[in-house]
Design an enzyme around this catalytic site. Sequence first.
Site, short mmCIF file in Angstrom:
data_model
loop_
_atom_site.label_atom_id
_atom_site.label_comp_id
_atom_site.label_asym_id
_atom_site.label_seq_id
_atom_site.Cartn_x
_atom_site.Cartn_y
_atom_site.Cartn_z
N LEU A 11 -41.21 -43.39 50.56
CA LEU A 11 -40.49 -43.61 51.82
C LEU A 11 -40.53 -42.41 52.77
CD1 LEU A 11 -37.28 -45.48 50.61
CD2 LEU A 11 -39.04 -46.36 52.13
N SER A 12 -41.17 -41.34 52.37
CA SER A 12 -41.12 -40.10 53.16
C SER A 12 -42.06 -40.13 54.37
CB SER A 12 -41.49 -38.91 52.28
OG SER A 12 -41.72 -37.77 53.07
#
Length: 198
Positions: A11-12
């Site tokens: 998700l970064s």
Amino acid sequence: MAQIDYFFATLSPYCYLADQRLEAVAAKHGATINYKPFDLITAFGRTGGTPPKDRHVSRIEYRAQELPRQAKKLGLPFNLKPAHWPTNGAPSAYAFIAAQNAGGGDLGALAHAIFRAVWAEEKDIAQDDVIRACLSEAGFDPKLADSGLLEGAETYSRNLEEAVERGVFGAPFFIVDDQRFWGQDRIEDVDAYLSGKL
């Protein structure tokens, strides 16, 4: 042969900005990449970090300027407020681990497909159809999205413990030998280190 341990979170946005530059550096030096997806939010809590939503407004405002700026510099499409963020990153991480164990595709391309789905394509990487499409794009069997879930969860948990033990506190995070490099803007330093310049 050098090994790069690459700790990342699906998700970064900063992992997305890393694009596939790490893979290019590894290929240049004949190094292998050991991909280690881990739970970054839990790691924040254990290493003194703060989740994005809980940060001081000055940090939130800076992030809102810095991410689009870096994406533009790198020529990557980017949406600062994607439709499906935050979401559950675990299913995509488990599928990545299943692909890692199965082999037969391109792990760097798979990681980037997952990141791109979130930050450029408005897709929810917690959904099976999105994960299957990413697997297929990177040359893996899309059925891996449904296999090895227990093993994936165990590896994901082990990766978190290893990250904390080895001083990882953000993502992307690269470890070569005993040298730690944090951030997409440190890939050039990994290259310099592997070249013997650092």
